[in-house]
Each structure stands twice: as C-alpha cells, then as structure tokens.
Design an enzyme around this catalytic site. Structure first.
Site, PDB file in Angstrom:
ATOM      1  N   LYS A  38      43.804  23.717  38.253  1.00  0.00           N
ATOM      2  CA  LYS A  38      43.752  23.237  39.646  1.00  0.00           C
ATOM      3  C   LYS A  38      42.481  23.747  40.328  1.00  0.00           C
ATOM      4  O   LYS A  38      41.833  24.671  39.809  1.00  0.00           O
ATOM      5  CB  LYS A  38      45.010  23.688  40.394  1.00  0.00           C
ATOM      6  CG  LYS A  38      45.198  25.184  40.445  1.00  0.00           C
ATOM      7  CD  LYS A  38      46.639  25.563  40.786  1.00  0.00           C
ATOM      8  CE  LYS A  38      46.771  27.071  40.884  1.00  0.00           C
ATOM      9  NZ  LYS A  38      48.172  27.529  40.920  1.00  0.00           N
ATOM     10  N   ARG A 136      58.613  29.608  47.454  1.00  0.00           N
ATOM     11  CA  ARG A 136      57.650  28.566  47.814  1.00  0.00           C
ATOM     12  C   ARG A 136      58.220  27.188  47.489  1.00  0.00           C
ATOM     13  O   ARG A 136      58.251  26.301  48.331  1.00  0.00           O
ATOM     14  CB  ARG A 136      56.343  28.838  47.076  1.00  0.00           C
ATOM     15  CG  ARG A 136      55.188  27.962  47.435  1.00  0.00           C
ATOM     16  CD  ARG A 136      53.879  28.463  46.862  1.00  0.00           C
ATOM     17  NE  ARG A 136      53.850  28.494  45.397  1.00  0.00           N
ATOM     18  CZ  ARG A 136      52.769  28.782  44.676  1.00  0.00           C
ATOM     19  NH1 ARG A 136      51.629  29.063  45.284  1.00  0.00           N
ATOM     20  NH2 ARG A 136      52.807  28.797  43.368  1.00  0.00           N
ATOM     21  N   TYR A 268      21.814  38.190  61.485  1.00  0.00           N
ATOM     22  CA  TYR A 268      22.603  37.845  62.673  1.00  0.00           C
ATOM     23  C   TYR A 268      23.443  39.018  63.162  1.00  0.00           C
ATOM     24  O   TYR A 268      24.016  39.748  62.366  1.00  0.00           O
ATOM     25  CB  TYR A 268      23.557  36.684  62.367  1.00  0.00           C
ATOM     26  CG  TYR A 268      22.892  35.364  62.168  1.00  0.00           C
ATOM     27  CD1 TYR A 268      22.093  34.794  63.167  1.00  0.00           C
ATOM     28  CD2 TYR A 268      23.077  34.657  60.983  1.00  0.00           C
ATOM     29  CE1 TYR A 268      21.488  33.557  62.968  1.00  0.00           C
ATOM     30  CE2 TYR A 268      22.486  33.420  60.783  1.00  0.00           C
ATOM     31  CZ  TYR A 268      21.695  32.879  61.779  1.00  0.00           C
ATOM     32  OH  TYR A 268      21.109  31.662  61.581  1.00  0.00           O
ATOM     33  N   MET A 316      24.205  31.395  56.001  1.00  0.00           N
ATOM     34  CA  MET A 316      24.670  30.203  55.281  1.00  0.00           C
ATOM     35  C   MET A 316      23.957  30.025  53.935  1.00  0.00           C
ATOM     36  O   MET A 316      24.584  29.721  52.922  1.00  0.00           O
ATOM     37  CB  MET A 316      24.473  28.958  56.143  1.00  0.00           C
ATOM     38  CG  MET A 316      25.145  27.728  55.563  1.00  0.00           C
ATOM     39  SD  MET A 316      24.873  26.253  56.550  1.00  0.00           S
ATOM     40  CE  MET A 316      25.780  26.622  58.042  1.00  0.00           C
TER      41      MET A 316
HETATM   42  C1  LIG Z   1      48.318  28.604  39.986  1.00  0.00           C
HETATM   43  C2  LIG Z   1      49.550  28.725  39.217  1.00  0.00           C
HETATM   44  C3  LIG Z   1      49.585  29.417  37.987  1.00  0.00           C
HETATM   45  C4  LIG Z   1      48.400  30.198  37.461  1.00  0.00           C
HETATM   46  O1  LIG Z   1      48.334  31.435  38.116  1.00  0.00           O
HETATM   47  P1  LIG Z   1      47.324  32.600  37.641  1.00  0.00           P
HETATM   48  O2  LIG Z   1      47.742  33.752  38.466  1.00  0.00           O
HETATM   49  O3  LIG Z   1      45.943  32.122  37.983  1.00  0.00           O
HETATM   50  O4  LIG Z   1      47.544  32.783  36.207  1.00  0.00           O
HETATM   51  C5  LIG Z   1      50.752  29.384  37.245  1.00  0.00           C
HETATM   52  N1  LIG Z   1      51.837  28.739  37.700  1.00  0.00           N
HETATM   53  C6  LIG Z   1      51.857  28.091  38.886  1.00  0.00           C
HETATM   54  C7  LIG Z   1      53.101  27.408  39.324  1.00  0.00           C
HETATM   55  C8  LIG Z   1      50.728  28.068  39.680  1.00  0.00           C
HETATM   56  O5  LIG Z   1      50.754  27.436  40.849  1.00  0.00           O
END
Ligand SMILES: *Cc1c(COP(=O)(O)O)cnc(C)c1O
Length: 380
Positions: A38, A136, A268, A316
């Site tokens: 992802k 979640r 800055y 930036m």
């Molecule tokens: C992002 C994610 C992972 C991977 O997590 P890491 O800590 O990067 O290994 C595994 N399972 C789910 C459901 C996730 O959302």
C-alpha cells in the site's frame, strides 16, 4: 545534468528480494507471504516493486484501495490481491469485476459483495477481519464464528481467509498474547464447526520479529519487506532483524557552501543562531521532497562521509547542514539523507526518531518529486 540530480531515492532490488527470502526462511515452508504494498509500496514505487516481488516469492499482495490494486494488475494478472481496508459502497462492483479480494467486517458488507457477485455471475473469494484488540476494523472475536458462518453461506461468496491485526506487537507482550488467545479461540471454534478456512493470518512485521508463534499459514509483512525493523521495546523472538537490509536510500546534493560568523542566524524563524564561526552547506532537498520539517535543528545528514547536523528550519526545497571542519565539501557533492556514505549510515528509523515520527511516515512521505532509481535487479 541527469533528471535525478537534485533529490532522488535509490531502490536496491537485491535487498528487496533478500528480505523476502529472509522472511520466507523465518516462517518456513507451507506459510505463504503476502507483501503489503500500500501507499506506493511504502514509497518505493508500487509498479516496480510489485513486478519484482511477483517473480520472487510473494504469493499475495495487500493494498489500501482500487488504484493500487489496478497498478498490480497492470504489471501481472496472476497474483491474488487483498484489499486491507473496508471497501466503500461505490468500490464494491469494481472490486468484484477486477477480482480484488475484499476484507469484510460484517454480514451487511458481505451482502453487498454477494449481490454484486451474483449480478456479475462470478464467485468472489472474501476474507473476514476479526477484531482482537486493534479496534479499527473487524468483527469482535467472540461474535466472529457466527458472523463467519453467515457470510460463508451467502451466494456468490467463497470464504478464503480469516485474519486479525496486532495493535502493539513491538512493545506490549501481554496485550499481544491476549490478542493471540482470542484469535486462537475463534480458530478452534471454527474448526469445531467444520468451517474450512484456506488462509489464516495475523503476522505483521512486528509480530514476525517479536512473537514466537506467527506461522498460521500466511504472514502479512510490510515494513520488513523494505528492510526496516519497526522500533520497539520487546526483545526479538528470532534472528530475522539481522537478516534484512534497507531497500531505499534518499540522496541530494550540496548546492552552496559558505562561512558564517558568531551571531548569524539561519533559515526561517531564525531558530538557529551561530555561537561561533561555522561553515554551512545548503543541500537540495526539503519538505517538498518529503524530508520532514520536524528534522529542523535535530537530524543528521551525511556529507563527505561524516554526520553533519541540520541547522535551522528545513524549508520546502532546501536544507542547511553544519559542515564546519570538513574542508573538502564542494558544490555538487552528494549528501545522504537516508542511507550509507563511506563508513557512515543514517537509517529511516533514526531519522524518524529525530523527527518524532515513525519509519512508515518517513517512507510514505517521500514525495512525487523524488525520482525512484532502481538498482541491482534480482533474478526472478
Ligand atoms: C499495513 C498493514 C500491514 C503491514 O504492516 P507492517 O507493520 O508494515 O508490517 C499488515 N496488515 C495490515 C492489515 C495492514 O494494514
């Protein structure tokens, strides 16, 4: 001048493949590996990473949305793709048509998929998420057996997986053990009911490192695939941390070097004021590239093979570093924000620590402006 001469990321594909092999060795034969890709493969470039992982020991891909799922499909059609988040109502039909496995947390969600599957005349493999403490997504563990049976009976659906997610595997042993017990309890109940589940999984990167029992029959690492060990206080349960190495380096250039005097301020907000005469280099990366503003006055950058501190606020496109005592620094020199230079190395975790961030945030924050340069393609 090459296009990547200002700020670029080098992605070592050999390291990527070695990390996946190390993960395979850790979990053993018979356990499949779902690589989480992802957020543009944690900033490494989704298409290129997926293409390399397809031929190198990845059985399933995990994504966060349909755009990512399509990017994987565009490089190869064979690999199963699991949507790790919940699908929005308007994503259901697309997921069904494009063969993306959904994660379900309720019978209602399952009904949308069942209807879409019947309409399309296909059978959709689905995975049910079980909430053992992350809070979640997912069905509460104690109610999950009933819900899973209801989902498995819906027309057009085939139960492919049941999984849960650790909330604090890198730091909280007792809570992780409690999550594991709740999940195991459910699996026992499902077995008693005669429900066959092809994929059962819980192991994210932290669980692979800190939990002794992660096998089940699939693991779901993200960060570790990219060679980064999640920071945490628990002792490691295995050797895996020492067998992975970082895939990504973030580099830029020195664009200007000057001397300043005691009392001169930098950048800055004038947050840095020199106490004595110094030499300062301007480097060609800033928060527009994803180098965090939180690195201001805290982080270190490698110049001339030495660790040099960031002085003043990160801007930036440019950042200032203290190169006092380094006589050889010249305009055009390479500066390393993350990675190795000579004997020194700055890790993603170290940068995250300086910034009060986590490694996931640093990697996924590297912006579109930074070209990813792929090196050392490994054999498929
Ligand atoms: C992002 C994610 C992972 C991977 O997590 P890491 O800590 O990067 O290994 C595994 N399972 C789910 C459901 C996730 O959302």
């Amino acid at each position: 001048m090459k296009a990547h001469s200002r700020c670029w990321a080098e992605v070592d594909l050999d390291a990527l493949c070695q990390n996946v092999s190390a993960i395979r060795q850790r979990v053993g034969a018979g356990v499949r590996v779902l690589a989480v890709v992802k957020a543009d493969a944690y900033g490494h470039g989704l298409r290129q990473i997926a293409a390399h992982l397809m031929g190198n020991g990845t059985d399933v891909f995990g994504v966060a949305n349909m755009v990512e799922a399509r990017a994987i499909r565009s490089v190869g059609n064979g690999s199963p793709v699991l949507m790790l988040g919940a699908c929005l109502p308007e994503e259901v039909e697309d997921a069904v048509h494009e063969g993306v496995m959904p994660t379900l947390s309720s019978v209602d969600e399952a009904r949308w998929f069942s209807m879409a599957a019947e309409k399309a005349g296909v059978t959709v493999p689905v995975q049910v998420k079980v909430d053992t403490g992350m809070g979640r997504l997912g069905v509460v563990a104690e109610e999950a057996a009933v819900v899973i049976c209801d989902i498995a009976r819906l027309p057009g659906l085939r139960l492919e997986g049941v999984y849960t997610h650790y909330a604090a595997a890198e730091e909280d042993e007792a809570f992780s053990a409690r999550q594991w017990r709740r999940f195991k309890g459910l699996l026992t109940e499902l077995a008693r009911l005669g429900v066959v589940v092809p994929s059962v999984h819980a192991g994210n990167s932290a669980a692979l490192l800190h939990e002794s029992e992660v096998g089940l029959n699939l693991v779901r690492p993200g960060l570790l695939v990219y060679g980064i060990v999640p920071p945490g206080s628990r002792p490691m349960a295995c050797e895996l941390a020492g067998r992975v190495r970082p895939v990504l380096s973030l580099k830029c250039r020195v664009s200007f070097v000057k001397g300043i005097s005691a009392g001169d301020s930098l950048s800055y907000g004038r947050t840095f004021v020199a106490e004595k005469a110094m030499r300062v280099a301007t480097v060609t990366a800033g928060y527009g590239d994803g180098y965090p503003r939180a690195a201001s006055n805290r982080a270190q950058v490698l110049v001339g093979g030495r660790r040099c501190r960031v002085v003043g606020r990160v801007t930036m496109d440019q950042t200032l570093v203290d190169v006092t005592g380094l006589d050889q620094v010249r305009t055009g020199d390479e500066a390393v924000l993350v990675g190795r230079q000579g004997e020194e190395r700055v890790t993603v975790s170290e940068l995250a620590g300086w910034c009060g961030m986590v490694p996931w945030e640093i990697l996924t924050g590297i912006s579109y402006r930074v070209p990813r340069i792929y090196q050392n393609g490994c054999a498929a």
